[in-house]
Structure formats: structure tokens, C-alpha cells
Design an enzyme around this catalytic site. Structure first.
Site, mmCIF file in Angstrom:
data_model
loop_
_atom_site.group_PDB
_atom_site.id
_atom_site.type_symbol
_atom_site.label_atom_id
_atom_site.label_comp_id
_atom_site.label_asym_id
_atom_site.label_seq_id
_atom_site.Cartn_x
_atom_site.Cartn_y
_atom_site.Cartn_z
ATOM 1 N N HIS A 125 0.980 -1.405 -0.047
ATOM 2 C CA HIS A 125 0.170 0.104 -0.180
ATOM 3 C C HIS A 125 1.115 1.152 0.001
ATOM 4 O O HIS A 125 1.482 1.585 1.138
ATOM 5 C CB HIS A 125 -1.024 0.060 1.250
ATOM 6 N N HIS B 258 -4.673 4.010 -3.036
ATOM 7 C CA HIS B 258 -4.568 3.582 -1.854
ATOM 8 C C HIS B 258 -3.525 2.241 -1.791
ATOM 9 O O HIS B 258 -2.963 1.679 -0.772
ATOM 10 C CB HIS B 258 -5.762 2.883 -1.372
ATOM 11 N N GLU C 293 -17.292 -5.264 24.487
ATOM 12 C CA GLU C 293 -16.613 -6.437 24.574
ATOM 13 C C GLU C 293 -15.351 -6.151 23.591
ATOM 14 O O GLU C 293 -14.292 -6.843 24.048
ATOM 15 C CB GLU C 293 -17.088 -7.820 24.107
ATOM 16 N N HIS D 70 -27.641 -16.021 24.442
ATOM 17 C CA HIS D 70 -26.592 -16.180 25.530
ATOM 18 C C HIS D 70 -25.882 -17.333 25.672
ATOM 19 O O HIS D 70 -24.711 -17.586 26.588
ATOM 20 C CB HIS D 70 -27.229 -15.380 26.717
#
Lengths: 671, 671
Positions: B35, B265, B414, B476
Site C-alpha cells: 500500500h 490506496h 466487549e 446467550h
């Protein structure tokens, strides 16, 4: 607005909302588990929404042009169960409410799609509902543009909590919705300032209104207990030309001694607390008892949408029979009749041409055939369009001024993309597929799991499916991701080896009705391995004999995708030494497992040494190597046991020992 | 600022930045991949940062009080490799740059932690670096509070791109940093308006400055090519009392014909394009050639930090020898000497008491012993503190006015939590552990994979580890998550059965130096199964004989965690029928796999029927059931093959057939 004012100024509203609150208290007490505070806090908002705004008809729950209501804060499931019961959804009986969270009840701890009518999506894992909702709203925009507002013209409402808004996926969802000006999307934020651990301020000081506005949303506020103010805010949100967020100031566990505390988030089961709360509500009826006047008021709300639904049906009936049949087909999720023939023709040509192609490029060739005959497909990529090969010429780009476009530039948002795909598929009328790199299934995992749990037939186009991607290195090289996808129940994983198998894989994926598909596709070019045309879809059998042993069958080599080439080379080498070797192409373990025993034994007879070759971890292969009950064969595996590395791909295959030579050596060691 | 102005007004700066740009062009051309655009766009910002602000010393790359520089936009790896080479990191030779992206080189496609000095964390999966950086900054705050500014006092700088900011994890990171006023964290946003698919506006219209400000950041802007303006902005950002984001307006692939395009890019390898770009730069040196004056200028930058580092060392030397030793210990990541004894004492007591406990509660008991003797632990939970049992009394809460606190309320984040834990561990001096529900490892997966890839010894406390959590239902209930964790290379999965095994598990986890641990802990109470004290850490063996067969050994039952109880019951039933049955507790497959063959054969001798019992999917078990080469035993599995359901947990175990009775039946069917 406090309870006393509410009771005095809005007695009819209060009683209706109260019915939700006490059903919640009673059901949670009966289950001795659940979440009381959220339904108690959002009962007023939900009541106003259902009474004044939501277009729905409990007698025809799946009427395609209904407004969608999504409880993103799924732990507050008693809110939606109460609403469904009170408005008259036939399946949501009082017995179901009494059996909240019990085996066999449709009233699961969190709302599960497919259990109860009126539950539009499974929620509970936070942030999913709001991100699904973006997909619902996109599907509506797409269908409205293509079918006209007389056929498709509805809102999508979401109730989201602080948990939903803290999960990163919500930012991706907000970004997509803001970019696409999804003006039919309205998020009602349960702004109660409380999470499980305590006050929201323990972990977050974000100005949510500023945050939504920064991504192009219109933002409104209301007192989440004042029915007039709620109505005003929702009315304004509906009129907004952008997606709208309404910050509803509420009190969690309103009216109980746990109000405004994290204790109120969970299960309020203390008998005295419940009695005191009933008293504070002025509710002097027994558990699960709803007085007749309140029942009647809710029934009237439930009956509100029938005329609208009937008017819509009348409008639909004005379409030509062919159009009506097409509308029914896309909402039933059925593939068009001509798909099979188109795939067969493509396979025949592919077998004859035998092109050397990356399977991701093969996928593009198949999609170029599929998309024109399946106008229900909506495609996209998480900013890897040129790499995932998901965009075909005819699709057009979905945009604010081109809602008919069927290609979505999702941005660098794998998770939001997957969640929105779920929402699109759940909405119906569209069939989404989108891509990213296989390694970045990690980012989309929570939504991919929900695709499987809900059984929505979305297609994940996961390219760059092994160390075969080369120089980008171990961060981008999937190693454990095939195993992860295969470990997930109700997930179809297909790793095709060439253009013919890719065509078959797409046919399998596009004819699924209740299972998502993960297509694992190579970055690197691969030779054709299916050079003889068969009308039968061999991928649908999961595994099949690609090359039979000559002479006595001593070895069976199994492989998928890019490693089928290696298996064929190894077979040549073994046969040259007089070792009869069969090659089994196994594009899908799940499909193979579904075949009858006769087919499985035919493909994998007990006895010969078995070697599996796949540029991923071994986990998942043992079942086929060793037999489910064991003792079927001596076996070994050629694949990865560590992360990859950054180098040209041919070097990597050599360094990691995924070669025909290594395969031959392992086979001979076991003979 | 355009190139011509830059060259004229800031010729010295221009040449230094140009060295980065041409090294990038040359390395990408040599690799024929990579890149180019990002290093070419951000070279000016990076040059100013390294020249004027970053505290670093290439001769002692891991000096603990160095500023941290994190390239969150990891695809622009040639930016950091160029900087490291030019400033004089000994390992970053010109040969390494020439071998960019080749086998064995430290210049991987994306920066890999552990390959090159000066690479503080592995980046490439977008959003990870910025989220790691939050952990770096928290570790710095914590250590500064506890050790004083004379020992710890540095900044953490991040370069992030649009991709990083679109990934949801960035929102979680921004939220955590804003809440905790991490004023030493500075994000330099490469605001070039381009992604792989095209303009950022194709997929996002977010006002990033408003978004950061909404979460409590200070926001600055600069012309990302004007060295004076860059310096001004970074100086202001450093002075800010809040985390700071600097929006650097840049041109991707500056000066090339691909400038400001998505083509820029990727890999710019066209010879004419490269030649033209060199000409535009006024750079008339050959490939990989850096003229002496530019080399000298960069060398001076590299030499800048030596005095600061030496002054710090002098300050450190003023601490007491004990303090110095402690500082060295925590930065080496070594457990304290007294850990082993404390664990042994706890085990002895636990074996005697034999408490019936959920293993998550057992974990809290162990942590109550560990945390006081390991001041380097930093704990937390993603808004499930009371459920994950991660908070012990002595920790205190990490907060703006209590930086010494060691407990973090991560919020419902999380992913951000896991990424920040990685950052903390990489910073050194702290040892993070934090919890969520096992099913929500899905949300943290991308960062958990990076824990494993980088080899950072964080501990994931994953409670509610099966259908045993009951009523919350399938969203869950983990089913596939043990398999997922086990499929991931370099990840230690431990599922202990009682307090003794939990104590042993923590000892194993806290003595790891290059492997993360996933602790799978039950919600439900479990009986003690280890009632005889052994000094030896049996969990460290991975699997061991918990109960021996009486009479002829016909059956071996293997189980983990909550299912060890079922195995013991099944053994009783089988023994009552005269069928000699051994029970093997197998808390960790990875540790068992590391044992020598003698131990493995002793625990799992070939011959007897084997049944594994685990309330998860079978994937991963076959290796132990069937033997790696096959034919070792007849075998079967008692566990899950679908998602779970919402009901009380005992009912679920019965309905899904995970019972002693089912185990006995399967064993007898194979005998």
C-alpha cells in the site's frame, strides 16, 4: 412526568401502559428470572407507538407492508410479549406469558425470531436490533423504489438501550443509515441512564444526540412517560427527511423501589416490591389479570391496522397476475424457476472452457448470470468490491438518488453489513449477499451467528480464504475460520474448487430458505478440476469422487477449494508408484453430513488410508478422517497448525508443507 | 499545502518526508504488492511527530517510558518501516526494506508485533490499533499514578485512517478514552477522504470531529502536509486535558498520478508512475538510495531521545533496589514468587472444604487471593461485573480521580475491552484480565485473535459457558465457542470443574508469557470433584485421571467443567453394572497436547471405549476420542449439535440429552 401526574392527566393511557408493566412484573416473578426494568420504563413509549403510529395487524402478522417494530434491547422481552398479547396476536396467549422463559414456550428469555408472530428479529446480543433495522429500512427503500409506494411504504421502529448504543456495531449501523438517509428508520432510545454495572456515566459520557447528528441523523427528545410528548416526538421523527433518533427520557423500573437503579435492570421478584409497585400504580388486580376495559382498549389498538392492511391488499390486487406472482415469490424467498437452467448452462460452458480462475473471479462470473434473473438480490462489500468480486455490471449502486440500485458500498463495516443483511432477509422481498475477506468474518461473527440462529438465508462471500492470499500476511490469512464457521450450527460452509463448483455452490446458496451460507473463495488462480459436465449439482452432495483410484484403492485424498489441485497432483504421484488413490472433493461438510449413509459410505469407504488437505486447521476434519465412531481408517492431515506469514503465496504453501509431496509422504507413512 | 510550496518553504522537512515516500514506492515496487498511498500521504505528519514530539530511542527500543507510536492504519506499513529504518533501529536494515513482504523478513505486509523493534502492536485489521492505544494510555495512567511521573510519564500516538474510524470497535475505543479523560492519548487521523472502493462519501458522511467531541475528546485540525501547522496541532493536542484527535487533511499518494484516488490506496508499481512521482518530488536518487544529508538529518532525529532515556534511567536508579526489582518484574511479565504458594494453600483448603460453587464464583475466590499479591493485575468486565465475578474487594475502581484503581467498568464494549487489554499487556507493567459472557466472545473475536497472534498473555474470563446459564436462552448460550477458541492457534482454553481446578487454571494463566488464556466458567453451581489435595498443578497437564476404573477398564469418560459431574455420575452407574470406567478431567486440550506421549498414553490408553461429555459442539473432540492417526478407540460424544433454548438449566441438560443416563447408554452401545 411522574406517576401521579400521569395517572391524573392521562388515566386511559396510564392503564394501558400499566398492563405492560404488571404483566412484566408477573411474568418475571413466575419465571424467577428476566428483566423487569426496561419494559416498566418504556411502557409509555411503546403504548403510544402501538396506539398512534405503528401499522400492524395481529390477524395477519406477516403482511409485507406492515411497519416493523424491533426491540433491540431484547432483554426487555416482556415489553414485546406484553404488546403482542394485549393487541391480540393469537399465538401470544396468557399461558405463554405465564410460561415466560420455560421449555417449549414461545416466550424465550430474549425474543427469538420464528417463535412468536410479531417478533421480527432475534435480539438480546446488544446492538444487533438497531443494526438489523438498517437492513429492514434499506429493503423497504429498495422495494418502494422498484415496486412503488402503493406496494411498499412503511416505517421501521427500533427501541434501543444504552447497551445497544455502546456496542460498536451501533456506530456502523448509524453510519450506514445516515449515509443513505434512511428516513423511514426511527430509533427510540431508552435513555434511562442505567446499565447493569450502575450508572451509564460509570463507563460512558457520550452525548448520544450529538453522535447521531454527526452521522447525518435528525434528533428529537421527549419525556418518555408523557404520552403527548412522546406522540409529538414520534410524529416529528416520521416527518424528518433523515433517519431519526428520539431520545426518550425514562425511568428504569418506574414506580418500584428499584427505580433508577441498576437493580431495576434485572429480575424484580421480591413479593413486597411487587406489591408496593402495584400499589404505586393503583393497580388492584391479581397476577396476570387484565381488567376488561384495559383489554378492550388494547384490542381496539390491535384492530386499528386491519383496514390499512386490507387497503394494501386491494392495491396489490391491482397489479398484473405476473407481478403479483413475482411479489409472492420474492417474499417467499423462492429462487426463480429459470435459475437451475442458467446454472446448468454455465456449468456446461465452464466444463468445456476449463478456465484457470480464482474462485472469487469464478463467483463474479456466476453472479453475472444470476443477478439479471434474480432481481431480489442485493449485493455489497465491506470496502473490498474489487477483491470480493461481488459487483456485477447490471446491479447499479444503491444510493439516495438511486434506490433501485442493488449494490451497497457498506464501508469498512463488516459487522454492520452482516447485521443489515440479516435485517434485509428478515424484511423479505430481497436476498442479500455481501463480501469481505474470510479472516474478517471475525468482525461479523455476532451477526453471522444470528443468521444461523434465526435461519436467514443470507450469503457471505468470503474471499481470500487461506494463506493463498500471500503477502498481506497472518492478520489477513484465515486459518481457523473454516473451522469456526463449521462449528456454528445451521451454517452452510462451501469451499468450491473451480468455476463449476462455484456455480453449483451459488445454486445451493440461493435455494436455501432457512440456512445462511458462507462461501470461501480463493484470491489465487486455480485450475479447472471439473472438466466433464454433469447435470447433477455435485456440490449439493457435499463430497463426491472427483478422480477414482486406478488399481487397488489404497488411499483416499480429501480436499476443498484451492487444495483440490494439490490432491490431484498427489494422486498422480501416488498412482505413478502404483498406489491406487481416490480424490474426493469435499466442498461442504454440512451437505455431506446430510446425505444418506449409502452415499457417505460410497464416497468414503472404510479401509483405505485417508488424508485430508486444507490450508486451515485440522479441527473439524477428524469426523471424516476417522469416522464418527472411530476405527474407520488410518488417517492424517495436511494443513495449518499455526498462523500464517507474509510472503508470496507459493512460498507459503511450500514453507507450511501444504504440497503434493507432503501429502504423498504422509500417505505412504500410513500404508 | 502543495508540493511546490512545501519544497520551497520547508526544503529540509520536505527531503526527510520524501525519504519515507520514495522508500515506500521502492519497497512496494520490489514486492509488487503493498500500500503506497497512505505512507505517501502521512509522511509529513509522521516526520513532524518523530522529529518534534515522539520520545523514543532506537538504541533501547523497549525503554519502558518511551512514547508509544501505533500505526492503526497498518496497511501503510512502509510508513513505520521507513521511520524505523531512517531513525536507526538496528534490525530495520535496508535489506529488510528491500525484502518487504518476503518470507523471513521482519517487514511483513502489515506490521507484526515481535518482528521488528518499534512495532508496538500488530495492526492491519482496521480499528485495532486505535483500540489498543486506549489500553496503552490506560496502562500509562495507572502506572503513573502508582509509580509516580518520574518513572512513568509518556504519550501514546496513533495514526488512524478512515477504515479504522468506520469499524465499530473505534467507537468503543473512543467512548472508553473519552470517559476516562485519557489526555496522553493523541489520535492523528489521516483525513484523505479515500477508501478502497472510492471516496469515503460513498459509504460515510460522518463528521468525525463532532463524533469524537460527542464522546469527550478535544479535536484539532491541521494541514497534514504543512510541517508548521502539524507541529502546532500536535502541540495543542498534547496540552489538552482530554484525549485529542487531530484531523490531518492529507492527500493520499501525494504527488503521484494516483493522488486523491482509490487507486492510490494500493500498490503503485507502474514504472512510469514511480518515475514521474520521483520527478515531481525532485528526488533524483536511485531506488532505495537515501542521500547522506537526509540520512544524517534522520539520524539526528533518532539520536534525539537518548538523553531523555538516560535521564529516566537515572531517575529509576533512585528507587530502592526492591522497587527496581519489582518494576523489572512487572515489565518482564513475571508472576511473583509467592503466587505458587498462595495457590497451593488455596487448593489445600478447597480440597478440604469441597464447596459447591459455580466456577465463576470459584474464580472470584481465587482472584481475592491473587489480586493482593499481584499489584500488576488490572481487571474489568463488559458491564457484567456481578455475573463475571471479576471484581475483588481490594482493587478499587479505575477512574479519572482514582487512577490507582485497578477495576475498569468497560461498559457494553466487549471488543473495545479486548483490544484495550491487548494494549495494556503490550505496554507492559500491567497484567489485564476481564470478563463477559462466553457467547459474547463473538463480539471480541478480532481482538482475541490478535492476542493469540501477538502472543500477549491476557486472560479472558468467560462466564456462563454453556446452556447451563438457562433462561437467557440461545442468544446467550455458547455452543460453538469452546471449539472456536480451541481452533485458534496459540490460545489456551481452560474449562475447570471446581474450585481446585479454577485455582490451578488461574496459576497457569497468570504464568503465561506469550499466550492468551480463555477461562470458561459456569454460571450454575457445581460440586467439588477434587477432594484430595495434590501439590501438583493437574490442570497444567491438560488432562488427568480423576477417578480410576475399578476392575477391568472398559470405558474412559472424558469431560470438562460442568460436565465432569455428569461423567462421575455415569461412572457410578457403569461401575454398578460391573463396567470398569475411568473418568478423565480434561480442562485444557492445548495443555494436554503439549504433554509428552507417555503422559498422553497414560491418561488415554488405546482400547477402552471413549465417550466425551461437553455441553458444546463435538468439533475439536475427535482428536482425543479417536486418536490422531485414527483407530485408537470406538468413541462417541455427549453434547450439543444445535443451538440451545430458553428454560431452567436442569431442564435443558435433560432435553438436550447431556446426562449421565445418555452417557451410559452411549458407552454400552459401543461395548
Amino acid at each position: 412526568m411522574d406517576i401521579q401526574t400521569l395517572r391524573t392527566q392521562h388515566p386511559d393511557h396510564w392503564k394501558k401502559a400499566c398492563a405492560i408493566r404488571v404483566l412484566t412484573l408477573d411474568a418475571v416473578a413466575a419465571a424467577n428470572s428476566g428483566h423487569s426494568g426496561m419494559p416498566m420504563g418504556m411502557a409509555d413509549v411503546a403504548t403510544v407507538l402501538f396506539e398512534k403510529h405503528l401499522n400492524f395487524d395481529p390477524t395477519v402478522p406477516k403482511w409485507p407492508n406492515r411497519d416493523r417494530f424491533i426491540l433491540s434491547a431484547g432483554h426487555g422481552s416482556m415489553l414485546i410479549y406484553s404488546l403482542l398479547h394485549l393487541t391480540g396476536y393469537a399465538d401470544m396467549t396468557l399461558d405463554q406469558i405465564r410460561n415466560f422463559r420455560q421449555w417449549g414456550a414461545i416466550t424465550a428469555g430474549h425474543p427469538e425470531y420464528g417463535h412468536a408472530d410479531g417478533v421480527e428479529t432475534t435480539t438480546g446480543p446488544l446492538g444487533q436490533g438497531i443494526a438489523n433495522a438498517v437492513g429492514f429500512a434499506m429493503a423497504e427503500e429498495s422495494l418502494r423504489a422498484r415496486w412503488g409506494a402503493k406496494v411498499m411504504d412503511h416505517f421501521t421502529y427500533v427501541i434501543a438501550g444504552d447497551g445497544c448504543l455502546m456496542e460498536g456495531v451501533s456506530q456502523e449501523a448509524i453510519g450506514i443509515a445516515g449515509r443513505h438517509k434512511l428516513s423511514r428508520l426511527i430509533v427510540l432510545w431508552d435513555n434511562n441512564g442505567i446499565t447493569i454495572d450502575g450508572k451509564v456515566s460509570l463507563s460512558d459520557i457520550t452525548d448520544q444526540k450529538a453522535r447521531f447528528a454527526a452521522s447525518g441523523w435528525d434528533v428529537f427528545e421527549c419525556d418518555g412517560h408523557d404520552p403527548v410528548d412522546i406522540d409529538r416526538a414520534i410524529t416529528a421523527a416520521k416527518a424528518s427527511p433523515r433517519p431519526a433518533m428520539v431520545a426518550c427520557a425514562t425511568h428504569i423500573a418506574l414506580g418500584s423501589s428499584a427505580q433508577d437503579t441498576s437493580k431495576g435492570h434485572g429480575a424484580l421478584t421480591d413479593a413486597k416490591l411487587i406489591a408496593d409497585t402495584r400499589a404505586a400504580y393503583g393497580w388492584d388486580h391479581g397476577p396476570f389479570e387484565i381488567p376488561a376495559d384495559v383489554r378492550a382498549a388494547w384490542a381496539a389498538i390491535g384492530a386499528r391496522g386491519r383496514a390499512t392492511r386490507e387497503a394494501w391488499e386491494a392495491r396489490l390486487a391491482t397489479l398484473s397476475p405476473a407481478k403479483q406472482a413475482e411479489f409472492a415469490r420474492i417474499f417467499a424467498g423462492e429462487a426463480p424457476a429459470k435459475l437451475a437452467g442458467a446454472i446448468r448452462a454455465l456449468k456446461k460452458q465452464a466444463a468445456a472452457d476449463a478456465p484457470k480462475l480464482a474462485t472469487r473471479s469464478a463467483s463474479e462470473k456466476v453472479l453475472a448470470v444470476v443477478n439479471p434473473i434474480m432481481p431480489e438480490t442485493i449485493a455489497g462489500s465491506a470496502d473490498l468490491t474489487g477483491s470480493n468480486n461481488t459487483k456485477t455490471a447490471d446491479l447499479g449502486v444503491f444510493d439516495v438518488d438511486n434506490r433501485k440500485g442493488r449494490y451497497v458500498y457498506w464501508g469498512i463495516r463488516e459487522h454492520g453489513m452482516a447485521a443489515a443483511m440479516n435485517g434485509m432477509a428478515l424484511h423479505g422481498g430481497v436476498r442479500p449477499y455481501s463480501g469481505t475477506f474470510m479472516a474478517f468474518t471475525d468482525y461479523a461473527r455476532p451477526s453471522m451467528r444470528l443468521s444461523a440462529l434465526m435461519g436467514v438465508p443470507v450469503v457471505y462471500v468470503m474471499t481470500h480464504d487461506s494463506i493463498g492470499l500471500g503477502e498481506d500476511g497472518p492478520t489477513h490469512q484465515p486459518v481457523e475460520h473454516l473451522a469456526i464457521s463449521r462449528a456454528t450450527p445451521n451454517t452452510l460452509v462451501i469451499r468450491p474448487a473451480d468455476l463449476v463448483e462455484v456455480a453449483e455452490a451459488w445454486e445451493v446458496a440461493l435455494t436455501q430458505t432457512s440456512t445462511p451460507t458462507v462461501l470461501a473463495l480463493s484470491r489465487q488462480n486455480l485450475p479447472a478440476v471439473r472438466k466433464t459436465h454433469t447435470a447433477q449439482n455435485m456440490v449439493a452432495r457435499g463430497a463426491y469422487v472427483l478422480a477414482e483410484a486406478e488399481g487397488k484403492r489404497q488411499v483416499i485424498l480429501m480436499a476443498t477449494g484451492s487444495e483440490v489441485e494439490i490432491a490431484l497432483k498427489a494422486r498422480e504421484m501416488l498412482q505413478a508408484e502404483g498406489i491406487g488413490t481416490r480424490v474426493v472433493s469435499m466442498p461442504s461438510m454440512e451437505l455431506f453430513a446430510q446425505q444418506d449413509e449409502a452415499w457417505r459410505k460410497k464416497v468414503l469407504p472404510a479401509g483405505p488410508v485417508r488424508i485430508a488437505i486444507e490450508a486451515g486447521v485440522r479441527q473439524g476434519w477428524d469426523r471424516w478422517l476417522l469416522g464418527e465412531r472411530g476405527r474407520e481408517a488410518k488417517a492424517d492431515f495436511v494443513g495449518m497448525s499455526s498462523f500464517g506469514a507474509s510472503a508470496p503465496y507459493d512460498r507459503l504453501f511450500r514453507e507450511f508443507g501444504i504440497t503434493a509431496e507432503a501429502t504423498v509422504a504422509k500417505a505412504k507413512a500410513l500404508l
